[in-house]
Design an enzyme around this catalytic site. Structure first.
Site, short mmCIF file in Angstrom:
data_model
loop_
_atom_site.label_atom_id
_atom_site.label_comp_id
_atom_site.label_asym_id
_atom_site.label_seq_id
_atom_site.Cartn_x
_atom_site.Cartn_y
_atom_site.Cartn_z
N GLU A 1 14.93 -3.43 -20.50
CA GLU A 1 13.41 -2.45 -20.54
C GLU A 1 12.31 -3.34 -20.18
O GLU A 1 12.28 -4.66 -20.87
CB GLU A 1 12.61 -2.11 -21.48
N GLY B 1 15.90 4.55 -25.12
CA GLY B 1 17.85 4.10 -25.58
C GLY B 1 18.73 5.43 -25.60
O GLY B 1 19.72 5.46 -25.45
N GLY B 2 18.25 6.42 -24.50
CA GLY B 2 19.31 7.88 -25.26
C GLY B 2 20.29 7.18 -24.27
O GLY B 2 21.79 7.92 -24.67
N LYS B 3 19.96 6.91 -23.18
CA LYS B 3 21.34 6.77 -21.63
C LYS B 3 21.75 6.08 -22.17
O LYS B 3 23.22 5.82 -22.24
CB LYS B 3 20.65 6.93 -20.25
N ASP C 1 18.24 5.39 -15.27
CA ASP C 1 17.36 6.25 -15.35
C ASP C 1 16.12 6.20 -15.25
O ASP C 1 15.01 5.69 -15.82
CB ASP C 1 17.30 6.02 -16.93
N CYS D 1 16.89 0.86 -16.99
CA CYS D 1 15.66 1.06 -17.19
C CYS D 1 16.25 2.25 -18.76
O CYS D 1 16.12 3.13 -18.92
CB CYS D 1 14.90 2.13 -16.80
N ALA D 2 16.17 1.12 -19.82
CA ALA D 2 17.05 2.06 -21.23
C ALA D 2 15.66 2.59 -22.27
O ALA D 2 16.50 2.67 -22.30
CB ALA D 2 17.19 0.45 -21.82
N ALA D 3 14.85 2.05 -22.65
CA ALA D 3 14.00 2.26 -23.11
C ALA D 3 13.42 3.95 -23.38
O ALA D 3 12.67 4.61 -22.27
CB ALA D 3 12.64 1.31 -23.76
N CYS E 1 13.82 12.65 -14.31
CA CYS E 1 13.34 13.97 -15.19
C CYS E 1 12.36 14.33 -14.50
O CYS E 1 11.17 14.80 -14.59
CB CYS E 1 12.88 13.74 -16.44
N1 SAM Z 1 16.90 5.54 -20.20
C1 SAM Z 1 15.78 6.00 -21.06
C2 SAM Z 1 16.61 6.79 -22.00
O1 SAM Z 1 17.65 7.60 -21.85
O2 SAM Z 1 15.40 6.88 -23.52
C3 SAM Z 1 14.28 6.42 -20.52
C4 SAM Z 1 13.57 5.70 -19.23
S1 SAM Z 1 12.28 5.89 -18.92
C5 SAM Z 1 12.27 7.61 -17.82
C6 SAM Z 1 12.13 4.65 -17.47
C7 SAM Z 1 11.87 3.66 -17.77
O3 SAM Z 1 11.39 2.89 -16.66
C8 SAM Z 1 10.67 3.73 -18.99
O4 SAM Z 1 10.69 2.91 -19.47
C9 SAM Z 1 10.32 2.39 -17.67
O5 SAM Z 1 9.37 0.98 -18.93
C10 SAM Z 1 10.62 1.82 -17.06
N2 SAM Z 1 9.97 0.96 -15.56
C11 SAM Z 1 9.11 1.31 -15.36
N3 SAM Z 1 9.09 0.42 -14.78
C12 SAM Z 1 10.40 -0.45 -13.97
C13 SAM Z 1 10.96 -1.07 -13.15
N4 SAM Z 1 10.18 -1.98 -12.39
N5 SAM Z 1 12.23 -1.35 -12.94
C14 SAM Z 1 12.16 -0.95 -14.41
N6 SAM Z 1 12.34 0.16 -15.46
C15 SAM Z 1 11.50 0.54 -15.12
#
Ligand code: SAM
Length: 316
Positions: free
Chosen positions: A135, A116-118, A180, A112-114, A233
């Site tokens: 993502e 991109g912080g982690k 994440d 769940c990368a966007a 979070c």
């Molecule tokens: N890891 C990111 C960072 O540190 O920048 C932040 C991630 S954010 C908390 C959660 C991410 O999970 C979002 O980008 C979202 O689009 C994605 N997401 C939403 N539904 C999802 C799914 N069913 N499977 C995987 N990722 C999903």
């Protein structure tokens, strides 16, 4: 939001036994205060810094700085030049479970990368040979690519796939999988943003179920001896401790790993090692984090490697 909703008050009573702690938690959400921010240095730190720094925390890596509230590093030329990535201090807290991994981790998947912080944290902390960043939302994937490029993470490969594809096509291959997870986003309130319905049981349960589905796929992707890091979070136990309980029941080979530097943040809502940063700490908007290890023995006949196209179809 000046008056706490009934649902927030109810959550505060479930999270804290003492009335003063409940009140501090509610106060941090209904009257949010400016919070410090953090930067990851993706290129060497210049000798003179344009921001005043806050004292380092025990879980703060050498390539992270904490800045006074209102510093706005994202508007500085060092940001555009790819020297820094800006993130919430809570994100640094959550990602710091990675420090408990001492072995080399050549293959890392951030499911769940966007934005991109982690991924960037893992890239700097572990210097993996292979960094896969996934993502599901295509538009967010573009932001992820831009951030990875800007900060110089050239080794990263970016995917736009459902986590299920990794479980099916690359089972038991990753040394570390980061989840994440998308969540009800209750900590947005501590940042002064809106998070409509974030305490509603329907929202919380929907997110908890989504997290379980992602984690089930993540677990199947972790190599024997590899790690799974789960973080959110948000504050609801249904999305955090209870998801960890579910993971261990469903995949008993995944054992929680104690993270010594986070011991002071041990969640009082669990007997297992898992950690919470509260918004009333003043350090960040709040986070939950836990690290698991796949204790299963290696599969006798590992599957041959496959490639996956952008529709998720396996290519032989
Ligand atoms: N890891 C990111 C960072 O540190 O920048 C932040 C991630 S954010 C908390 C959660 C991410 O999970 C979002 O980008 C979202 O689009 C994605 N997401 C939403 N539904 C999802 C799914 N069913 N499977 C995987 N990722 C999903």
């Amino acid at each position: 939001m000046a008056v706490p909703s009934k649902l927030l008050q109810k959550l505060a009573r479930r999270l804290f036994q003492q009335a003063p702690e409940q009140a501090q938690f509610i106060e941090a959400l209904v009257r949010p205060q400016p919070l410090p921010s953090a930067i990851l240095w993706s290129r060497p730190r210049p000798p003179q810094l344009p921001w005043s720094l806050l004292p380092p925390l025990p879980w703060q890596p050498a390539w992270v700085d904490r800045l006074e509230p209102g510093s706005q590093p994202g508007q500085h030329p060092l940001h555009d030049a790819g020297h820094v990535y800006c993130l919430d201090v809570s994100s640094v807290f959550a990602a710091s479970v990675i420090a408990a991994i001492t072995e080399p981790r050549p293959t890392v998947l951030d499911l769940c990368a966007a934005p991109g912080g982690k991924s960037l944290y893992a890239w700097l902390a572990l210097q993996p040979q292979r960094l896969f960043c996934n993502e599901v939302i295509r538009k967010r994937g573009r932001i992820l690519i831009a951030n990875l490029k800007r900060c110089g993470a050239k080794e990263a490969l970016v995917f736009n796939l459902d986590p299920e594809y990794f479980a099916q096509q690359l089972p038991q291959t990753m040394d570390l999988v980061l989840v994440d997870a998308p969540c009800s986003g209750q900590s947005l309130l501590a940042k002064g943003s809106k998070a409509l319905g974030c305490f509603h049981p329907v929202t919380v349960n929907k997110n908890a179920n989504r997290q379980k589905r992602i984690l089930a796929n993540a677990a199947q992707t972790v190599a024997p001896g590899g790690y799974l890091a789960y973080m959110t979070c948000t504050y609801s136990p249904e999305e955090n401790e209870q998801v960890c309980d579910w993971l261990q029941q469903r995949f008993p080979q995944f054992q929680p790993v104690p993270v010594p530097h986070l011991q002071p943040y041990q969640s009082s809502l669990s007997e297992q090692p898992c950690y919470r940063l509260w918004p009333q700490s003043g350090l960040g908007a709040g986070a939950f984090t836990a690290l698991f290890r796949n204790t299963a023995a290696a599969a006798p006949f590992p599957l041959a490697p496959q490639f996956i196209d952008h529709h998720g179809r396996g290519l032989r």
